[in-house]
Design an enzyme around this catalytic site. Sequence first.
Site, PDB file in Angstrom:
ATOM      1  CB  SER A  54      -1.919 -23.229  35.195  1.00  0.00           C
ATOM      2  OG  SER A  54      -2.323 -23.914  34.022  1.00  0.00           O
ATOM      3  CD  GLU A  55       0.364 -27.942  32.940  1.00  0.00           C
ATOM      4  OE1 GLU A  55      -0.083 -28.979  32.441  1.00  0.00           O
ATOM      5  OE2 GLU A  55       0.112 -27.576  34.106  1.00  0.00           O
ATOM      6  CG  ASN A  56      -1.640 -21.783  31.051  1.00  0.00           C
ATOM      7  OD1 ASN A  56      -1.656 -22.202  32.203  1.00  0.00           O
ATOM      8  ND2 ASN A  56      -2.518 -20.900  30.607  1.00  0.00           N
ATOM      9  N   GLY A  57       1.600 -20.920  32.454  1.00  0.00           N
ATOM     10  CA  GLY A  57       2.242 -19.703  32.932  1.00  0.00           C
ATOM     11  C   GLY A  57       1.429 -18.848  33.870  1.00  0.00           C
ATOM     12  CB  SER A  96       5.224 -22.423  33.684  1.00  0.00           C
ATOM     13  OG  SER A  96       4.311 -23.210  34.405  1.00  0.00           O
TER      14      SER A  96
END
Length: 227
Positions: A54-57, A96
């Site tokens: 997930s791109e939030n990390g 990320s």
Amino acid sequence: MLNGLKRIKMLTKEDIARRIAKEVKDGYYVNLGIGIPTLVANYVRNDISVEFQSENGVLGMGPFPFEGEEDADIINAGKQTITTLPGASFFDSAFSFGMIRSQKVDLTILGAMEVAENGDIANWKIPGKMVKGMGGAMDLVASAENIIVAMMHVNKAGESKLLKECSLPLTGVGCVKKIVTELAVLEVTSKGFKLLERAPGVTVDEIKKATEGNLIIEGEIPEMILN
């Protein structure tokens, strides 16, 4: 407009996610977009190893938590509570997006409001409606080699969302490879949408009526297998 669709028992969002899960292969790193794509993690086979990013990390997301077992500190990019698998890791969004931009993600699964027959996607903004921003969608569509879209084939008025050209602001150009809707599985080709599978109980003619863009039909079209 396809008024006749109202009488069809269409697939649910969970059914769409279940079908897309069949596209996830052993060893894949997968990014799940907001909406229907987040459900895919619930249906991946237990005998394969998959890392959801997930791109939030987050790397190593698991299925959604059961009600009452949520941890408000563990969320995905859509701010939904998630679970993590053994060995999961957390990091900042810069790291990320470095994964995404360096094409370390094998498969990206996104939702969409519109997809054009050449693979253009619109999934971030409806003019006149307030949005916080595009989020990670632009990076994902610009970097991903394999993008599958999970979406509804028609809107609430029965109008097609698989179009000759997108009418909404674009997120990416010519990037979508495959689409799974409540009616069908389609591949994006240089000549338009190629019909691969139809939802159980849905006819090819009904899919034709629901698709504004060019629809390619070759031979007998099998029904989707969801189990």
